[in-house]
Design a protein around this motif. Structure first.
Motif, PDB file in Angstrom:
ATOM      1  N   LYS A  32     -12.405  33.408 -27.227  1.00  0.00           N
ATOM      2  CA  LYS A  32     -10.976  33.527 -27.529  1.00  0.00           C
ATOM      3  C   LYS A  32     -10.414  34.782 -26.879  1.00  0.00           C
ATOM      4  CE  LYS A  32      -7.670  33.331 -31.275  1.00  0.00           C
ATOM      5  NZ  LYS A  32      -7.478  33.054 -32.693  1.00  0.00           N
ATOM      6  N   VAL A  33      -9.243  34.631 -26.286  1.00  0.00           N
ATOM      7  CA  VAL A  33      -8.560  35.754 -25.639  1.00  0.00           C
ATOM      8  C   VAL A  33      -7.748  36.507 -26.688  1.00  0.00           C
ATOM      9  CG1 VAL A  33      -6.859  36.405 -23.889  1.00  0.00           C
ATOM     10  CG2 VAL A  33      -8.412  34.495 -23.451  1.00  0.00           C
ATOM     11  N   SER A  34      -8.090  37.785 -26.877  1.00  0.00           N
ATOM     12  CA  SER A  34      -7.320  38.597 -27.823  1.00  0.00           C
ATOM     13  C   SER A  34      -6.329  39.504 -27.095  1.00  0.00           C
ATOM     14  CB  SER A  34      -8.251  39.432 -28.704  1.00  0.00           C
ATOM     15  OG  SER A  34      -9.058  40.269 -27.912  1.00  0.00           O
ATOM     16  N   GLY A  35      -6.440  39.567 -25.785  1.00  0.00           N
ATOM     17  CA  GLY A  35      -5.513  40.343 -24.977  1.00  0.00           C
ATOM     18  C   GLY A  35      -5.827  40.139 -23.502  1.00  0.00           C
ATOM     19  N   VAL A  36      -4.821  40.361 -22.660  1.00  0.00           N
ATOM     20  CA  VAL A  36      -4.976  40.177 -21.217  1.00  0.00           C
ATOM     21  C   VAL A  36      -4.711  41.506 -20.526  1.00  0.00           C
ATOM     22  CG1 VAL A  36      -4.118  38.894 -19.202  1.00  0.00           C
ATOM     23  CG2 VAL A  36      -4.243  37.769 -21.426  1.00  0.00           C
ATOM     24  N   VAL A  37      -5.566  41.842 -19.564  1.00  0.00           N
ATOM     25  CA  VAL A  37      -5.427  43.090 -18.816  1.00  0.00           C
ATOM     26  C   VAL A  37      -4.335  42.939 -17.765  1.00  0.00           C
ATOM     27  CG1 VAL A  37      -6.612  44.728 -17.303  1.00  0.00           C
ATOM     28  CG2 VAL A  37      -7.857  43.648 -19.181  1.00  0.00           C
ATOM     29  N   ALA A  38      -3.355  43.835 -17.790  1.00  0.00           N
ATOM     30  CA  ALA A  38      -2.250  43.793 -16.825  1.00  0.00           C
ATOM     31  C   ALA A  38      -2.789  43.897 -15.407  1.00  0.00           C
ATOM     32  CB  ALA A  38      -1.270  44.928 -17.098  1.00  0.00           C
ATOM     33  N   GLY A  39      -2.353  42.971 -14.560  1.00  0.00           N
ATOM     34  CA  GLY A  39      -2.749  42.985 -13.161  1.00  0.00           C
ATOM     35  C   GLY A  39      -4.107  42.384 -12.883  1.00  0.00           C
ATOM     36  N   GLY A  40      -4.822  41.954 -13.917  1.00  0.00           N
ATOM     37  CA  GLY A  40      -6.158  41.394 -13.745  1.00  0.00           C
ATOM     38  C   GLY A  40      -6.128  39.932 -13.339  1.00  0.00           C
ATOM     39  N   ALA A  41      -7.312  39.387 -13.060  1.00  0.00           N
ATOM     40  CA  ALA A  41      -7.439  37.991 -12.637  1.00  0.00           C
ATOM     41  C   ALA A  41      -6.871  37.028 -13.683  1.00  0.00           C
ATOM     42  CB  ALA A  41      -8.899  37.664 -12.360  1.00  0.00           C
ATOM     43  N   GLU A  43      -4.481  37.557 -15.938  1.00  0.00           N
ATOM     44  CA  GLU A  43      -3.012  37.586 -15.939  1.00  0.00           C
ATOM     45  C   GLU A  43      -2.457  36.825 -14.738  1.00  0.00           C
ATOM     46  OE1 GLU A  43       0.191  40.932 -16.883  1.00  0.00           O
ATOM     47  OE2 GLU A  43      -0.622  41.130 -14.848  1.00  0.00           O
ATOM     48  N   ARG A  44      -3.054  37.027 -13.576  1.00  0.00           N
ATOM     49  CA  ARG A  44      -2.591  36.320 -12.373  1.00  0.00           C
ATOM     50  C   ARG A  44      -2.741  34.805 -12.509  1.00  0.00           C
ATOM     51  NH1 ARG A  44      -5.548  40.437 -10.002  1.00  0.00           N
ATOM     52  NH2 ARG A  44      -7.183  38.963  -9.376  1.00  0.00           N
ATOM     53  N   ALA A  45      -3.770  34.370 -13.261  1.00  0.00           N
ATOM     54  CA  ALA A  45      -4.010  32.936 -13.454  1.00  0.00           C
ATOM     55  C   ALA A  45      -3.113  32.332 -14.534  1.00  0.00           C
ATOM     56  CB  ALA A  45      -5.469  32.700 -13.811  1.00  0.00           C
ATOM     57  N   GLY A  46      -2.453  33.191 -15.334  1.00  0.00           N
ATOM     58  CA  GLY A  46      -1.590  32.701 -16.405  1.00  0.00           C
ATOM     59  C   GLY A  46      -2.250  32.673 -17.767  1.00  0.00           C
ATOM     60  N   THR A  95      -6.216  23.494 -17.367  1.00  0.00           N
ATOM     61  CA  THR A  95      -7.048  24.135 -16.361  1.00  0.00           C
ATOM     62  C   THR A  95      -6.194  25.111 -15.566  1.00  0.00           C
ATOM     63  OG1 THR A  95      -8.440  22.165 -16.168  1.00  0.00           O
ATOM     64  CG2 THR A  95      -8.579  23.777 -14.382  1.00  0.00           C
ATOM     65  N   LEU A  96      -6.627  26.353 -15.546  1.00  0.00           N
ATOM     66  CA  LEU A  96      -5.967  27.386 -14.752  1.00  0.00           C
ATOM     67  C   LEU A  96      -6.796  27.623 -13.501  1.00  0.00           C
ATOM     68  CD1 LEU A  96      -5.215  29.984 -17.586  1.00  0.00           C
ATOM     69  CD2 LEU A  96      -3.728  28.145 -16.760  1.00  0.00           C
ATOM     70  N   LYS A  97      -6.172  28.161 -12.469  1.00  0.00           N
ATOM     71  CA  LYS A  97      -6.893  28.535 -11.257  1.00  0.00           C
ATOM     72  C   LYS A  97      -6.992  30.052 -11.230  1.00  0.00           C
ATOM     73  CE  LYS A  97      -7.242  24.422  -9.392  1.00  0.00           C
ATOM     74  NZ  LYS A  97      -8.515  23.783  -9.226  1.00  0.00           N
ATOM     75  N   VAL A  98      -8.212  30.556 -11.224  1.00  0.00           N
ATOM     76  CA  VAL A  98      -8.434  32.001 -11.233  1.00  0.00           C
ATOM     77  C   VAL A  98      -9.121  32.416  -9.936  1.00  0.00           C
ATOM     78  CG1 VAL A  98     -10.638  31.835 -12.472  1.00  0.00           C
ATOM     79  CG2 VAL A  98      -9.305  33.927 -12.631  1.00  0.00           C
ATOM     80  N   SER A  99      -8.729  33.580  -9.431  1.00  0.00           N
ATOM     81  CA  SER A  99      -9.334  34.070  -8.189  1.00  0.00           C
ATOM     82  C   SER A  99      -9.389  35.588  -8.219  1.00  0.00           C
ATOM     83  CB  SER A  99      -8.562  33.606  -6.972  1.00  0.00           C
ATOM     84  OG  SER A  99      -7.259  34.155  -6.986  1.00  0.00           O
ATOM     85  N   TRP A 100     -10.200  36.125  -7.361  1.00  0.00           N
ATOM     86  CA  TRP A 100     -10.350  37.563  -7.218  1.00  0.00           C
ATOM     87  C   TRP A 100     -10.109  37.916  -5.759  1.00  0.00           C
ATOM     88  CZ3 TRP A 100     -13.095  34.307 -10.176  1.00  0.00           C
ATOM     89  CH2 TRP A 100     -13.114  34.557 -11.548  1.00  0.00           C
ATOM     90  N   PRO A 101      -9.231  38.863  -5.492  1.00  0.00           N
ATOM     91  CA  PRO A 101      -8.940  39.198  -4.090  1.00  0.00           C
ATOM     92  C   PRO A 101     -10.142  39.830  -3.405  1.00  0.00           C
ATOM     93  CG  PRO A 101      -7.831  40.735  -5.573  1.00  0.00           C
ATOM     94  CD  PRO A 101      -8.478  39.687  -6.429  1.00  0.00           C
ATOM     95  N   GLU A 102     -10.196  39.630  -2.108  1.00  0.00           N
ATOM     96  CA  GLU A 102     -11.254  40.258  -1.333  1.00  0.00           C
ATOM     97  C   GLU A 102     -11.034  41.757  -1.339  1.00  0.00           C
ATOM     98  OE1 GLU A 102     -12.081  38.488   2.453  1.00  0.00           O
ATOM     99  OE2 GLU A 102     -11.484  36.513   1.712  1.00  0.00           O
ATOM    100  N   ILE A 103     -12.119  42.499  -1.323  1.00  0.00           N
ATOM    101  CA  ILE A 103     -12.033  43.961  -1.341  1.00  0.00           C
ATOM    102  C   ILE A 103     -11.813  44.464   0.088  1.00  0.00           C
ATOM    103  CG2 ILE A 103     -13.285  46.102  -1.818  1.00  0.00           C
ATOM    104  CD1 ILE A 103     -14.772  44.596  -4.013  1.00  0.00           C
TER     105      ILE A 103
END
Length: 105
Positions: A32-41, A43-46, A95-103
């Motif tokens: 269960k999600v109790s909070g979302v990190v601002a700017g994280g994967a 949050e970007r996925a919704g 279903t959400l789409k989650v991704s992580w940017p390349e470093i």
């Protein structure tokens, strides 16, 4: 300190058996999600507070160790690619789409 490893970008807790049963997830693991990190994967996925995570990249979370399953899948993700994140939001599967940017080097 950011070690460069992909993370969901959310504060997560395991659900109790009665909570899983109420969601129709009795034999599955979920977080269960109790909070979302601002700017994280997440949050970007919704991802939103109250969402229930049930699988990432098609791998359902183990009932006895949902967090361990999540970590296992995260260790294999490739940056720059989208992955399906199955959730339950307000009783409905999504279903959400989650991704992580390349470093950048």
């Amino acid at each position: 300190k950011d070690d460069g490893k992909p993370r969901v970008g959310a504060y997560l807790s395991a659900l109790e058996e009665d909570e899983l049963a109420a969601l129709g997830l009795k034999a599955r693991g979920a977080l269960k999600v109790s909070g979302v990190v601002a700017g994280g994967a997440g949050e970007r996925a919704g991802l939103a507070k109250g969402d229930i995570l049930v699988s990432l990249d098609g791998k359902p979370f183990e009932a006895d160790d949902p967090r361990g399953t999540l970590v296992e899948v995260l260790e294999k993700v490739l940056r720059g690619r989208e992955y399906p994140l199955e959730i339950v939001r307000e009783g409905k599967a999504a279903t959400l789409k989650v991704s992580w940017p390349e470093i950048k080097k």
